[in-house]
Design an enzyme around this catalytic site. Sequence first.
Site, PDB file in Angstrom:
ATOM      1  N   VAL A 279      14.022   3.754   6.798  1.00 34.28           N
ATOM      2  CA  VAL A 279      15.365   3.835   7.374  1.00 34.28           C
ATOM      3  C   VAL A 279      15.996   2.460   7.198  1.00 34.28           C
ATOM      4  O   VAL A 279      15.319   1.522   6.807  1.00 34.28           O
ATOM      5  CB  VAL A 279      15.352   4.220   8.875  1.00 34.28           C
ATOM      6  CG1 VAL A 279      15.180   5.693   9.071  1.00 34.28           C
ATOM      7  CG2 VAL A 279      14.292   3.436   9.618  1.00 34.28           C
TER       8      VAL A 279
ATOM      9  N   VAL B 198      -4.544  -3.948   2.806  1.00 28.11           N
ATOM     10  CA  VAL B 198      -5.184  -5.159   3.324  1.00 28.11           C
ATOM     11  C   VAL B 198      -6.037  -4.755   4.523  1.00 28.11           C
ATOM     12  O   VAL B 198      -5.536  -4.137   5.467  1.00 28.11           O
ATOM     13  CB  VAL B 198      -4.126  -6.208   3.760  1.00 28.11           C
ATOM     14  CG1 VAL B 198      -4.789  -7.443   4.336  1.00 28.11           C
ATOM     15  CG2 VAL B 198      -3.226  -6.569   2.582  1.00 28.11           C
TER      16      VAL B 198
ATOM     17  N   SER C 223       0.846  -1.186   0.000  1.00 24.90           N
ATOM     18  CA  SER C 223       0.000   0.000   0.000  1.00 24.90           C
ATOM     19  C   SER C 223       0.882   1.237   0.000  1.00 24.90           C
ATOM     20  O   SER C 223       1.591   1.505   0.978  1.00 24.90           O
ATOM     21  CB  SER C 223      -0.880  -0.021   1.252  1.00 24.90           C
ATOM     22  OG  SER C 223      -1.368   1.260   1.484  1.00 24.90           O
TER      23      SER C 223
ATOM     24  N   LEU D 102      10.779  -6.465   9.807  1.00 20.79           N
ATOM     25  CA  LEU D 102      10.398  -5.890  11.098  1.00 20.79           C
ATOM     26  C   LEU D 102       9.175  -6.584  11.695  1.00 20.79           C
ATOM     27  O   LEU D 102       8.975  -6.544  12.907  1.00 20.79           O
ATOM     28  CB  LEU D 102      10.123  -4.395  10.928  1.00 20.79           C
ATOM     29  CG  LEU D 102      11.350  -3.566  10.498  1.00 20.79           C
ATOM     30  CD1 LEU D 102      10.941  -2.126  10.171  1.00 20.79           C
ATOM     31  CD2 LEU D 102      12.416  -3.565  11.591  1.00 20.79           C
TER      32      LEU D 102
ATOM     33  N   GLY E 158      26.701 -18.293  11.021  1.00 26.81           N
ATOM     34  CA  GLY E 158      25.900 -17.150  11.471  1.00 26.81           C
ATOM     35  C   GLY E 158      26.770 -16.039  12.013  1.00 26.81           C
ATOM     36  O   GLY E 158      27.992 -16.115  12.010  1.00 26.81           O
TER      37      GLY E 158
ATOM     38  N   ALA F 274      22.558   0.987   6.535  1.00 29.39           N
ATOM     39  CA  ALA F 274      23.869   0.346   6.680  1.00 29.39           C
ATOM     40  C   ALA F 274      23.673  -1.165   6.701  1.00 29.39           C
ATOM     41  O   ALA F 274      22.725  -1.664   7.302  1.00 29.39           O
ATOM     42  CB  ALA F 274      24.518   0.807   7.974  1.00 29.39           C
TER      43      ALA F 274
ATOM     44  N   LYS G  73      31.276  -0.045   2.606  1.00 29.50           N
ATOM     45  CA  LYS G  73      31.388  -0.058   4.078  1.00 29.50           C
ATOM     46  C   LYS G  73      32.346  -1.178   4.490  1.00 29.50           C
ATOM     47  O   LYS G  73      32.114  -2.347   4.154  1.00 29.50           O
ATOM     48  CB  LYS G  73      29.998  -0.283   4.680  1.00 29.50           C
ATOM     49  CG  LYS G  73      30.001  -0.407   6.195  1.00 29.50           C
ATOM     50  CD  LYS G  73      28.605  -0.625   6.730  1.00 29.50           C
ATOM     51  CE  LYS G  73      28.636  -0.921   8.219  1.00 29.50           C
ATOM     52  NZ  LYS G  73      27.367  -1.414   8.734  1.00 29.50           N
TER      53      LYS G  73
ATOM     54  N   PRO H  13      35.754  -4.164  12.309  1.00 26.27           N
ATOM     55  CA  PRO H  13      35.953  -4.304  10.861  1.00 26.27           C
ATOM     56  C   PRO H  13      35.296  -5.561  10.305  1.00 26.27           C
ATOM     57  O   PRO H  13      35.033  -6.511  11.043  1.00 26.27           O
ATOM     58  CB  PRO H  13      37.471  -4.439  10.753  1.00 26.27           C
ATOM     59  CG  PRO H  13      37.864  -5.152  12.020  1.00 26.27           C
ATOM     60  CD  PRO H  13      36.872  -4.751  13.084  1.00 26.27           C
TER      61      PRO H  13
ATOM     62  N   THR I 204      22.030  -5.160  11.657  1.00 26.88           N
ATOM     63  CA  THR I 204      21.708  -6.582  11.504  1.00 26.88           C
ATOM     64  C   THR I 204      20.322  -6.865  10.903  1.00 26.88           C
ATOM     65  O   THR I 204      20.027  -8.018  10.581  1.00 26.88           O
ATOM     66  CB  THR I 204      21.780  -7.280  12.881  1.00 26.88           C
ATOM     67  OG1 THR I 204      21.148  -6.456  13.856  1.00 26.88           O
ATOM     68  CG2 THR I 204      23.215  -7.512  13.269  1.00 26.88           C
TER      69      THR I 204
HETATM   70  C1  LIG Z   1      15.619   3.608  13.505  1.00 26.14           C
HETATM   71  C2  LIG Z   1      15.913   2.443  12.623  1.00 26.14           C
HETATM   72  C3  LIG Z   1      17.154   2.348  12.000  1.00 26.14           C
HETATM   73  C4  LIG Z   1      17.448   1.244  11.191  1.00 26.14           C
HETATM   74  N1  LIG Z   1      18.687   1.112  10.633  1.00 26.14           N
HETATM   75  C5  LIG Z   1      19.020  -0.017   9.975  1.00 26.14           C
HETATM   76  C6  LIG Z   1      20.306  -0.212   9.416  1.00 26.14           C
HETATM   77  O1  LIG Z   1      21.161   0.664   9.454  1.00 26.14           O
HETATM   78  N2  LIG Z   1      20.556  -1.395   8.811  1.00 26.14           N
HETATM   79  C7  LIG Z   1      19.628  -2.375   8.716  1.00 26.14           C
HETATM   80  O2  LIG Z   1      19.934  -3.464   8.208  1.00 26.14           O
HETATM   81  N3  LIG Z   1      18.378  -2.180   9.168  1.00 26.14           N
HETATM   82  C8  LIG Z   1      18.064  -1.048   9.797  1.00 26.14           C
HETATM   83  N4  LIG Z   1      16.797  -0.875  10.263  1.00 26.14           N
HETATM   84  C9  LIG Z   1      15.780  -1.865   9.956  1.00 26.14           C
HETATM   85  C10 LIG Z   1      15.290  -1.664   8.531  1.00 26.14           C
HETATM   86  O3  LIG Z   1      14.728  -0.381   8.392  1.00 26.14           O
HETATM   87  C11 LIG Z   1      14.254  -2.708   8.169  1.00 26.14           C
HETATM   88  O4  LIG Z   1      14.737  -3.984   8.488  1.00 26.14           O
HETATM   89  C12 LIG Z   1      13.935  -2.688   6.709  1.00 26.14           C
HETATM   90  O5  LIG Z   1      13.630  -1.404   6.267  1.00 26.14           O
HETATM   91  C13 LIG Z   1      12.800  -3.612   6.395  1.00 26.14           C
HETATM   92  O6  LIG Z   1      11.579  -3.085   6.804  1.00 26.14           O
HETATM   93  P1  LIG Z   1      10.280  -3.904   6.426  1.00 26.14           P
HETATM   94  O7  LIG Z   1      10.274  -4.126   4.969  1.00 26.14           O
HETATM   95  O8  LIG Z   1      10.200  -5.083   7.331  1.00 26.14           O
HETATM   96  O9  LIG Z   1       9.105  -2.916   6.855  1.00 26.14           O
HETATM   97  P2  LIG Z   1       8.549  -1.566   6.151  1.00 26.14           P
HETATM   98  O10 LIG Z   1       9.609  -0.798   5.447  1.00 26.14           O
HETATM   99  O11 LIG Z   1       7.798  -0.848   7.231  1.00 26.14           O
HETATM  100  O12 LIG Z   1       7.534  -2.068   5.055  1.00 26.14           O
HETATM  101  C14 LIG Z   1       6.244  -2.509   5.404  1.00 26.14           C
HETATM  102  C15 LIG Z   1       5.423  -2.673   4.150  1.00 26.14           C
HETATM  103  O13 LIG Z   1       4.184  -3.230   4.500  1.00 26.14           O
HETATM  104  C16 LIG Z   1       3.161  -2.494   3.857  1.00 26.14           C
HETATM  105  N5  LIG Z   1       1.943  -2.600   4.638  1.00 26.14           N
HETATM  106  C17 LIG Z   1       1.774  -2.444   5.969  1.00 26.14           C
HETATM  107  N6  LIG Z   1       0.485  -2.618   6.301  1.00 26.14           N
HETATM  108  C18 LIG Z   1      -0.179  -2.890   5.148  1.00 26.14           C
HETATM  109  C19 LIG Z   1      -1.536  -3.138   4.821  1.00 26.14           C
HETATM  110  N7  LIG Z   1      -2.516  -3.124   5.746  1.00 26.14           N
HETATM  111  N8  LIG Z   1      -1.855  -3.372   3.545  1.00 26.14           N
HETATM  112  C20 LIG Z   1      -0.906  -3.378   2.563  1.00 26.14           C
HETATM  113  N9  LIG Z   1       0.396  -3.138   2.816  1.00 26.14           N
HETATM  114  C21 LIG Z   1       0.741  -2.894   4.093  1.00 26.14           C
HETATM  115  C22 LIG Z   1       3.705  -1.072   3.795  1.00 26.14           C
HETATM  116  O14 LIG Z   1       3.038  -0.307   2.825  1.00 26.14           O
HETATM  117  C23 LIG Z   1       5.148  -1.373   3.405  1.00 26.14           C
HETATM  118  O15 LIG Z   1       5.219  -1.584   2.020  1.00 26.14           O
HETATM  119  C24 LIG Z   1      16.473   0.245  11.019  1.00 26.14           C
HETATM  120  C25 LIG Z   1      15.205   0.375  11.602  1.00 26.14           C
HETATM  121  C26 LIG Z   1      14.919   1.463  12.408  1.00 26.14           C
HETATM  122  C27 LIG Z   1      13.564   1.573  13.033  1.00 26.14           C
END
Ligand SMILES: Cc1cc2nc3c(=O)[nH]c(=O)nc-3n(C[C@H](O)[C@H](O)[C@H](O)COP(=O)(O)OP(=O)(O)OC[C@H]3O[C@@H](n4cnc5c(N)ncnc54)[C@H](O)[C@@H]3O)c2cc1C
Length: 508
Positions: free
Chosen positions: A53, A191, A45, A339, A440, A56, A84, A102, A350
Amino acid sequence: MNSGAGPKRIENVVVVGGGTAGWMTAAGLASMLGSTGLSVTLVESEAIGIVGVGEATLPHIKFFNDTIGVDEAEFMRATNATFKLGIEFVNWGRKGDSYIHPFGEFGLPNEGVAFHQYWRKFADAPGVGPLEDYSLPVVACRGAKFQPPSDDPRSVLSTYRYAYQFDALKYAPFMRTHAEARGVSRVEGKVVDVVLDGESGDIGSITLEDGQSISGDLFIDCTGFFGLLIEQALQTGYDEWTKWLPCDRAVAVPCEHMGPLLPYTRATAEEAGWRWRIPLQHRTGNGHVYSSAFISDDDAQETLVRNLEGPALADPRLLRFVTGKRRKLWNRNCVAVGLSGGFLEPLESTSIYLIQEGITKLLELFPVDAENNVEREEYNRRMDLEFDRIRDFLILHYHATERDDSEFWNYMRTMNVPDTLKERMELFAATGHVSSYDHGLFLIPSWIAVLIGQRRLPDAYDLRVNQASDSDVAAQLSGLRRHMAKAVASMSGHADYLTKNAMIERAL
Ligand SMILES: Cc1cc2nc3c(=O)[nH]c(=O)nc-3n(C[C@H](O)[C@H](O)[C@H](O)COP(=O)(O)OP(=O)(O)OC[C@H]3O[C@@H](n4cnc5c(N)ncnc54)[C@H](O)[C@@H]3O)c2cc1C
């Protein structure tokens, strides 16, 4: 029900969510299993958007990109990526300290004895110097140098690996082009309902806001912190680890890039958390991760903005999270990747690694029978192990400190840590030995980097070190140190390497 004789094959996989996790999963499944006739549909969506975010990464991502056929230069340009070689930790052991974790070895092992054991005995000898001088990637980081590792295992230029720092808003769309080129169908829509099969309790279908129903054999929950399928529908439960990893918020803001283009991420410890600095081609990513029990949002934001190296390019964004992991990453016919499966805070980059591991393990353990996912238990066991080990390594950074200048650090320094971590720390303190994991994250050099970088020098060293004559060893150490420095001097500057190899979107 399947009335045929054999198992019912999985024919339709539905990925819900189009962030980094969703598109990586879709691209991975389509690349590796598309030829078997598997159909992959991704629902996302645009109105909800992605977390945006996560800039790295760890070296494993190169393997993922290579496996699905990504061209490195194209990927670097499309995501404004930089290389990196590690993470610099500032102010962690004590205020004023700096060390680099490193992606590579320290020195070379000798007679089966780890290098740091020799260094421990001779650290004060003339010409020996700090342990980091024996890590090629650290020396390269300090000089803002980069070149890919050599294929010749005899060369010190083969003793490291590398990862990327990229624009989090650009990686998912980049993966999308790869996934769609391999046959993934994308459906735009929110959804609003997850329909469970009354008999089995499995997910049967999802319903979109426009009334469309999408059914599948296996569902991958990539809905980020929403956990729409794994939690809201299946109520799997979440193990919180906030007593060990109490940071629960982050404020993030990009700024203009200043100074040389560094091939590493920086994590600077603050009063109640830490700040990240991630250099990209076109800007620097910054964030402050903190515990809301120890500092207010306003103070956390003020600390971040005060420390920006250049003008801010957007308004600060606040993100909230709870450290921990879903009780089962795979529950019924739903696998949580990204997430939605858990979050351990970004200190060691990680999260994207865990996405990749989730996909790789799913491919290895892809269900043979859609109606009986016997592979589930093994998947959950392996993923639990990954999470537990990363958790311990992250806690180590906070716990192995001498800082006593705030309530937060006093709590972290004196808290009870998991037994698995306690035992590793005690073994290292007594003998300098780190027990190795079979596979791992994180391997021995990572533990050594953090423990020694945070002043946890072991009381003793491996007695086998005494077999060699003292003068020989000291001379070998200082010779290796000079050799490393010379090898790094011959490497390209990081920005020059990107330019020469047509990896930049525009002139740096
Ligand atoms: C502060 C912060 C810093 C971070 N820094 C790092 C980093 O440096 N390195 C690293 O490896 N990871 C980092 N992460 C983690 C990283 O951001 C996530 O692992 C990565 O972006 C994956 O996110 P995601 O795809 O699980 O979730 P999201 O990016 O939130 O995607 C969720 C998806 O689900 C969809 N969705 C949700 N609900 C619905 C619904 N009802 N209907 C249809 N679609 C829906 C949304 O539209 C979106 O497309 C960080 C996280 C945070 C919070």
